[in-house]
Structures are given as structure tokens and as C-alpha cells.
Design an enzyme around this catalytic site. Structure first.
Site, PDB file in Angstrom:
ATOM      1  N   TYR A 185       0.837  -1.104   0.264  1.00 39.49           N
ATOM      2  CA  TYR A 185      -0.349   0.097  -0.158  1.00 39.49           C
ATOM      3  C   TYR A 185       1.094   1.323   0.050  1.00 39.49           C
ATOM      4  O   TYR A 185       1.909   1.262   0.200  1.00 39.49           O
ATOM      5  CB  TYR A 185      -0.821  -0.091   0.727  1.00 39.49           C
ATOM      6  N   PHE A 196       1.806   9.589   3.364  1.00 39.44           N
ATOM      7  CA  PHE A 196       2.493   9.605   4.452  1.00 39.44           C
ATOM      8  C   PHE A 196       2.574   8.305   4.933  1.00 39.44           C
ATOM      9  O   PHE A 196       3.213   8.375   6.150  1.00 39.44           O
ATOM     10  CB  PHE A 196       1.263   9.536   5.562  1.00 39.44           C
ATOM     11  N   ASP A 197       2.807   7.174   4.535  1.00 38.73           N
ATOM     12  CA  ASP A 197       2.892   6.004   4.291  1.00 38.73           C
ATOM     13  C   ASP A 197       3.394   5.124   3.835  1.00 38.73           C
ATOM     14  O   ASP A 197       2.522   5.118   2.552  1.00 38.73           O
ATOM     15  CB  ASP A 197       2.373   5.310   5.573  1.00 38.73           C
ATOM     16  N   ILE A 250      -7.616   0.206   9.991  1.00 42.23           N
ATOM     17  CA  ILE A 250      -8.984   1.136   9.569  1.00 42.23           C
ATOM     18  C   ILE A 250     -10.280   0.303   8.824  1.00 42.23           C
ATOM     19  O   ILE A 250      -9.977  -0.451   8.345  1.00 42.23           O
ATOM     20  CB  ILE A 250      -8.825   2.565   9.068  1.00 42.23           C
ATOM     21  N   TYR A 257      -9.368   7.873  10.132  1.00 37.12           N
ATOM     22  CA  TYR A 257      -9.247   8.587  11.838  1.00 37.12           C
ATOM     23  C   TYR A 257     -10.003   9.344  12.589  1.00 37.12           C
ATOM     24  O   TYR A 257      -9.630   9.567  13.798  1.00 37.12           O
ATOM     25  CB  TYR A 257      -7.562   9.134  11.693  1.00 37.12           C
ATOM     26  N   PHE A 296      -5.653   5.581  -0.707  1.00 34.42           N
ATOM     27  CA  PHE A 296      -4.964   4.604  -0.536  1.00 34.42           C
ATOM     28  C   PHE A 296      -4.973   3.913  -2.277  1.00 34.42           C
ATOM     29  O   PHE A 296      -5.331   3.232  -2.281  1.00 34.42           O
ATOM     30  CB  PHE A 296      -5.157   3.893   0.149  1.00 34.42           C
TER      31      PHE A 296
END
Length: 221
Positions: free
Chosen positions: A134, A144-145, A169, A195, A213
Site C-alpha cells: 500500500y 504519509f506511509d 481502519i 482516523y 490508498f
């Protein structure tokens, strides 16, 4: 206009055992104005008031009713009925709110766009162990990731977890259970299924953020 009521019992009858507390409460609730009942704390359910009220206080309230002549008017609704109606309305509002919340919860809070079709024959079910590559981004495109980049000589490693069990999530749980092995997709997840209002400061995710994502379902175990 209130209608004057004649006393139902004599002082002698009230001092004896022939008139119960329940009899007194029932008479007062039927005969006294709402203001009088509220003042003397007699506006609850008959059984509850009769159980908690002291007999001397009920007898005093009985005498006070005839001294003050605060009788119920012909068109006045009883305090008990008003309270019951308010309770019924409150319960109806609560049920309506719960129904609305449930309906909103059933509405998907994400969208999915397939970017590469998979070769698998089934979607993962709740509790299946999946492996996923991902990359997560904010709406402005800021990453961010991600786990798709090699670290030194080590090849990228997919994230493994049991889907549909709350380990990630909700947007991931719901979205991944619509994919097949080998499929790639873009999931755009609203904050309610990401979130939420708190965000994830440590992960670089602000409050109420919609997340994007790019995911690849590598395997289903």
C-alpha cells in the site's frame, strides 16, 4: 376553570388504617392541579409515589389541597400524563436517531477504483489473513506511509493481518473484502472510516482527513 371538590375522608378516617397511602396519592393526582402536585412532589407514577411518600406528608398535602383550593381545572391534563407523553416522545426521538445513525453507518464511507484486475477467484472473508502492499496519501497527494519501497538490500514486505477484524481502519477492512488476489485498487476513504476527528498526529494524518490508498492484495490465506 377549576371545579371545587368536597373532601373524600374525614380526619378520623385518615388517622386510621382504612385509607391507604395509595388511596391518598390516587385522589390527590386526580383532584389537584399540576402546580400543586409538583410542589408536593406527587407527580410521579402512582405506585412509585405511594411507595416513597410518607403518610404524614400525604395527609398534610390532602388538607393543604382543600385549604388552598388548588383543584384541577376541567381541561387540565394530569402531570402523570404529561410526563408519560414526554417520555414517549423522547423514546420516539431516540429510536429515530438510532435508526438514522444505523442507516448512515450502513452507507459506505469509501470509494474504490480498480487500477489492475486480479487473477484470484474469490474475495477475502472476515478473519482471512491477507498480505497487502500500500501507499497512503492525503488529498493533496502528500504520502504519509508506504511499504512498497525497498529498505537497503531488503525487498519490500507486504503488510499481513486478519481482514475484517478491526486490526486496520474500517475503510481498509471493507474495501479489501471486495478485492481478489492480485488486484490493485485506489481506495478513497472518508474520515469516519479512517482516523476520524482525532486524526493520527504520529502518522502525519490531520483530524477529519479523507485518505487515499493505492493498495495491492498480494495474497489471501
Amino acid at each position: 376553570m377549576s371545579v371545587e371538590i368536597a373532601p373524600k375522608w374525614t380526619g378520623e378516617e385518615l388517622s386510621g388504617e382504612s385509607v391507604s397511602k395509595k388511596d391518598l396519592v390516587s385522589f390527590l393526582q386526580e383532584s389537584a392541579s399540576n402546580e400543586f402536585l409538583l410542589t408536593h412532589k406527587l407527580n410521579g407514577k402512582l405506585a412509585n409515589v405511594a411507595k416513597t411518600a410518607k403518610r404524614p406528608a400525604l395527609i398534610a398535602a390532602y388538607h393543604a389541597l382543600f385549604e388552598t383550593k388548588q383543584f384541577r381545572s376541567g381541561d387540565e391534563v394530569s402531570a402523570v400524563d404529561i410526563k408519560a407523553k414526554k417520555l414517549e416522545e423522547s423514546q420516539a426521538d431516540s429510536q429515530a436517531s438510532q435508526s438514522e445513525a444505523k442507516q448512515q453507518d450502513l452507507e459506505p464511507k469509501y470509494t474504490k477504483k480498480v487500477t489492475k484486475k486480479g487473477s484470484g477467484g474469490r474475495c477475502p472473508s472476515k478473519g482471512d489473513r491477507v498480505s497487502v502492499f500500500y501507499t497512503g496519501m492525503l488529498e493533496d497527494g502528500k504520502v504519509f506511509d508506504s511499504n512498497t519501497t525497498a529498505k537497503g538490500r531488503k525487498a519490500p514486505t507486504p503488510l499481513k493481518f486478519k481482514v475484517g477484524t478491526g486490526q486496520v481502519i474500517r475503510g481498509w477492512d471493507e474495501g479489501l473484502m471486495t478485492m481478489v488476489q492480485g488486484e490493485k485498487a485506489r481506495l478513497t476513504i472518508q474520515s469516519e472510516w479512517a482516523y476520524g476527528q482525532r486524526g493520527n498526529e504520529a502518522g502525519g494524518i490531520p483530524p477529519n482527513a479523507t485518505l487515499i490508498f493505492d493498495v495491492e492484495l498480494v495474497s489471501i490465506d
